[in-house]
Each structure stands twice: as C-alpha cells, then as structure tokens.
Design an enzyme around this catalytic site. Sequence first.
Site, PDB file in Angstrom:
ATOM      1  N   LYS A   1     -16.583 -20.998   6.067  1.00  0.00           N
ATOM      2  CA  LYS A   1     -16.235 -20.885   4.344  1.00  0.00           C
ATOM      3  C   LYS A   1     -14.914 -21.750   5.333  1.00  0.00           C
ATOM      4  O   LYS A   1     -15.123 -22.923   4.150  1.00  0.00           O
ATOM      5  CB  LYS A   1     -15.848 -20.050   3.752  1.00  0.00           C
TER       6      LYS A   1
ATOM      7  N   LYS B   1     -28.293 -17.371   5.577  1.00  0.00           N
ATOM      8  CA  LYS B   1     -28.850 -16.378   5.058  1.00  0.00           C
ATOM      9  C   LYS B   1     -28.784 -17.189   3.026  1.00  0.00           C
ATOM     10  O   LYS B   1     -28.022 -17.980   3.399  1.00  0.00           O
ATOM     11  CB  LYS B   1     -27.144 -15.312   5.080  1.00  0.00           C
TER      12      LYS B   1
ATOM     13  N   LYS C   1     -24.597 -16.911  -2.839  1.00  0.00           N
ATOM     14  CA  LYS C   1     -23.981 -16.811  -3.792  1.00  0.00           C
ATOM     15  C   LYS C   1     -23.617 -18.574  -3.521  1.00  0.00           C
ATOM     16  O   LYS C   1     -23.711 -19.086  -4.890  1.00  0.00           O
ATOM     17  CB  LYS C   1     -23.026 -16.534  -4.097  1.00  0.00           C
TER      18      LYS C   1
HETATM   19  P1  ATP Z   1     -20.665 -15.574  -1.054  1.00  0.00           P
HETATM   20  O1  ATP Z   1     -21.638 -16.835  -0.560  1.00  0.00           O
HETATM   21  O2  ATP Z   1     -19.591 -15.867  -1.840  1.00  0.00           O
HETATM   22  O3  ATP Z   1     -20.060 -15.274  -0.054  1.00  0.00           O
HETATM   23  P2  ATP Z   1     -23.043 -13.441  -1.002  1.00  0.00           P
HETATM   24  O4  ATP Z   1     -24.021 -14.113  -1.430  1.00  0.00           O
HETATM   25  O5  ATP Z   1     -22.599 -13.600   0.447  1.00  0.00           O
HETATM   26  O6  ATP Z   1     -21.644 -14.168  -1.082  1.00  0.00           O
HETATM   27  P3  ATP Z   1     -21.231 -11.557  -1.677  1.00  0.00           P
HETATM   28  O7  ATP Z   1     -20.152 -10.925  -2.437  1.00  0.00           O
HETATM   29  O8  ATP Z   1     -20.634 -12.042   0.109  1.00  0.00           O
HETATM   30  O9  ATP Z   1     -22.511 -12.461  -1.529  1.00  0.00           O
HETATM   31  O10 ATP Z   1     -22.183 -10.079  -0.699  1.00  0.00           O
HETATM   32  C1  ATP Z   1     -22.061  -8.806  -0.741  1.00  0.00           C
HETATM   33  C2  ATP Z   1     -23.180  -8.168  -0.572  1.00  0.00           C
HETATM   34  O11 ATP Z   1     -24.508  -8.528  -0.067  1.00  0.00           O
HETATM   35  C3  ATP Z   1     -22.262  -7.866   1.032  1.00  0.00           C
HETATM   36  O12 ATP Z   1     -22.545  -6.552   1.018  1.00  0.00           O
HETATM   37  C4  ATP Z   1     -23.430  -8.663   1.914  1.00  0.00           C
HETATM   38  O13 ATP Z   1     -23.568  -8.194   3.238  1.00  0.00           O
HETATM   39  C5  ATP Z   1     -24.616  -8.468   0.913  1.00  0.00           C
HETATM   40  N1  ATP Z   1     -25.110  -9.654   1.483  1.00  0.00           N
HETATM   41  C6  ATP Z   1     -25.257 -11.052   1.127  1.00  0.00           C
HETATM   42  N2  ATP Z   1     -25.493 -12.116   1.328  1.00  0.00           N
HETATM   43  C7  ATP Z   1     -27.164 -11.392   1.759  1.00  0.00           C
HETATM   44  C8  ATP Z   1     -27.849 -11.567   2.519  1.00  0.00           C
HETATM   45  N3  ATP Z   1     -28.691 -13.024   2.037  1.00  0.00           N
HETATM   46  N4  ATP Z   1     -29.172 -11.043   2.649  1.00  0.00           N
HETATM   47  C9  ATP Z   1     -28.580  -9.840   2.818  1.00  0.00           C
HETATM   48  N5  ATP Z   1     -27.333  -9.418   2.307  1.00  0.00           N
HETATM   49  C10 ATP Z   1     -26.843 -10.322   1.085  1.00  0.00           C
HETATM   50  N1  LTN Z   2     -16.307  -9.505   2.305  1.00  0.00           N
HETATM   51  C1  LTN Z   2     -17.332  -8.651   1.226  1.00  0.00           C
HETATM   52  C2  LTN Z   2     -16.913  -8.330   0.032  1.00  0.00           C
HETATM   53  C3  LTN Z   2     -15.938  -7.438   0.355  1.00  0.00           C
HETATM   54  C4  LTN Z   2     -16.111  -5.617   0.894  1.00  0.00           C
HETATM   55  C5  LTN Z   2     -15.241  -5.251   0.934  1.00  0.00           C
HETATM   56  C6  LTN Z   2     -17.702  -5.264   1.114  1.00  0.00           C
HETATM   57  C7  LTN Z   2     -14.253  -6.720   0.133  1.00  0.00           C
HETATM   58  N2  LTN Z   2     -14.237  -6.012  -0.080  1.00  0.00           N
HETATM   59  C8  LTN Z   2     -14.897  -3.969   0.903  1.00  0.00           C
HETATM   60  C9  LTN Z   2     -16.969  -3.360   1.762  1.00  0.00           C
HETATM   61  C10 LTN Z   2     -16.153  -3.182   1.859  1.00  0.00           C
HETATM   62  C11 LTN Z   2     -18.599 -10.309   1.149  1.00  0.00           C
HETATM   63  O1  LTN Z   2     -18.024 -10.950   1.364  1.00  0.00           O
HETATM   64  N3  LTN Z   2     -19.661  -9.524   1.174  1.00  0.00           N
END
Ligand code: ATP
Ligand code: LTN
Length: 333
Positions: A118, A199, A202
């Site tokens: 990031k 991956k 968002k």
């Molecule tokens: P950002 O891109 O802002 O980090 P994100 O899309 O990775 O967001 P998070 O809010 O960080 O989403 O993640 C929420 C949950 O979704 C977490 O448990 C993360 O492991 C899961 N997750 C996120 N992206 C994926 C993916 N591409 N495949 C499987 N699980 C995912």
């Molecule tokens: N870092 C995680 C979001 C997150 C999370 C947590 C997940 C913040 N606190 C505690 C599991 C347990 C992410 O970016 N998906």
Amino acid sequence: MCPNLKRMARVFSGIQPSGELHLGNLLGALVNWVDHQKSHDAVYCIVDLHALTLPKNPEELRKNSLELAQLLIAVGINPEESILFMQSHVPEHSQLAWLMECTVSFGELNRMTAFKDKSGRNEFISGGLFTYPALQAADILLYDTDLVPVGDDQRQHIEITRDIAERFNSRFGDTFVVPKHVIPPAGARIMDLQHPERKMSKSELSPAGTINVLETPESITKKIKRAVTDSDGDVRFDVEEKPGVSNLLSILAAATSSTPEKVASSYSRYGDLKSDTADAVIALLRPIQEKFRELESDPAETSRLLTLGSSKAREISSATLGRAMQNIGLLET
Ligand code: ATP
Ligand code: LTN
C-alpha cells in the site's frame, strides 16, 4: 473475567468500509463469516478506523460505512444473534491499540507486506498505515477471540497478532487469548479478472477486473466473458501456469461449494466455463441484492442494529481493556 473460562468458541473478523464490496470479499471472507454464526459466538466489525489509514472523503466514508452494514446483513450476518458494530463506536479499540503499538517492534511492523504494497501505491503514507497491524491486533484480542476467518492476504496480520498476544502474556501475565486464523479452502484468493496475478481489491482501480456484490447481471456476464485467460485452451487448475483460468475455476467452485479441481474436470472449453461462472455468480448475488434493497430503504433500522452491536461489544471489550491496563501497570482511576 478469566479468558480461559469454558465458553462457546468465539470468532472475530473485520472489514474496511473502503469501497464497494466485491466478490473476493464475499467468497474469501463473508461466506465464512455467515457459516461461523451457526456454531460460534460471532463478533463482526466494520473497521472504519482502519479505513482512515488511506485518505478518504468524509461523505463517502459515511455512506460506505452504512452501506457495508446493510450489505453484511443482506449477506446473512444476523445482528440480533451475533455482534455487528462499527469500530469507531467502541473506544476500547483505539485505547488498546496504543498498548499494542508499544508491544510490537518497529522491525515487526516493517516486515508487513500489506504495508509495503500500500505504501508503494499511495502518495501520502500515514503513520497509521504503518501501525495498522497494532490496531488490528487490538480488534481481535479485545474479544478473547479463538478464530479469525479471513482471506489468504491477512495471514501475516493474524501471525503478528499472535506474536503480540504471546509477548504481552509472557511479560505481563495471562491477559489475552491467542487466536488462530481460518482460511477458506475455496475462494481464499479471488484474483482480478484482468490482472489475475493480483488480488481483486476494493482500493485497486480496476473496474473491469472487479465484480461488485451490487453489480447488475448484464455487467457481471460482460466482465466474466472478457476475463483474461490464455491461449492453450486447456481447462485445468494451475495457478502458476494458468492464473486466469484458475481464477474462474476458483470463483465457480466457491460459488457452488465445490473445489476448483472437481469443477475443472467438467469443462473442455473456456466459453462454457465462463458462461457457467457468470450464471453461478448472478445466482449467488441475486438474493443478496434483493435483501440489500429492502434494508437500504430503512437506514434508521440499520443504525438501531449498530447501536445494539456496539453496546454488546463494549460489554466484552471494556473487561479485556481493563485487564490489559491493569496488567501492564497503569494506575486505576
Ligand atoms: P483493500 O483493497 O482496501 O485492502 P480489500 O478488498 O482487500 O480492501 P478488506 O476490507 O481489506 O478488502 O478485506 C475484507 C476481507 O475480505 C478480508 O478477510 C480479506 O482477506 C478478504 N479479501 C479481500 N480481498 C480478497 C480477495 N481478492 N480474495 C479473497 N478474499 C479477499
Ligand atoms: N486488515 C483487515 C481488516 C481488519 C481485520 C481486523 C480482519 C481489521 N481488523 C480484525 C480480521 C480481524 C483487512 O484489510 N482485510
């Protein structure tokens, strides 16, 4: 309360209100969250403080937070039975996070790959982005959590949480339950449809590669039809050699509770694989979208449910914070 008292195993997980919910979130994490409610004491948190680690527009953050709560309920989180709350509504998270920051080392934080990713992609790198895992450790440890259902990308954050808990316990006496992660067998890592080596995310600006939970059937079909594959025409699950095809197999497997290998054996053409994957995703999302539309029309009800969630969360978190503050040597008020 002693954290080792016999009780139903507790799961805790969090998700950021950082943009639209996508298929990776749903298949990698939320499907598992819903499942765990049946057999565990479940606590789920919308981690809005974590979302602040990257610059956010205030209006958008507010809108995304409410919408995410409604989506989680639409996906099947039951806020009356489980605990669903906003991280910022429970001040113990920020308070324990400071104790966690003072327990983790700079070197440990510096090894986090999510930070490297990031910070490499953003112009403004906040201090919070660096100390993010300390807040995440606080989230988890406040609830005497046994299991943390997350996608594969979160493995390192759960490991560091375990290290922090063990260090704190050995320095200051038994304070925290040391949690374990649970990674789903299928769907743990859903990749971007256009860039299957990274991956689905968002915060990555890849609209053609990301399927949102609220996307229309037409748009889902179009994106899956255009998903990047390869030129050898062989349907086989091989993440290294065939990342695009393997991603479609993972999506279809996760959406139909199967395995990518089993799914692969039923196809010989990419076209059929793509159209069945699109149909399965549309069928998976339809009921979620319908429920979301209902909830969207009554934001006051969502606020009520979130208030209920934070008051239940505080009952647990205030006890853990009190124990940690006492054990670390802070004077009682
Ligand atoms: P950002 O891109 O802002 O980090 P994100 O899309 O990775 O967001 P998070 O809010 O960080 O989403 O993640 C929420 C949950 O979704 C977490 O448990 C993360 O492991 C899961 N997750 C996120 N992206 C994926 C993916 N591409 N495949 C499987 N699980 C995912
Ligand atoms: N870092 C995680 C979001 C997150 C999370 C947590 C997940 C913040 N606190 C505690 C599991 C347990 C992410 O970016 N998906």
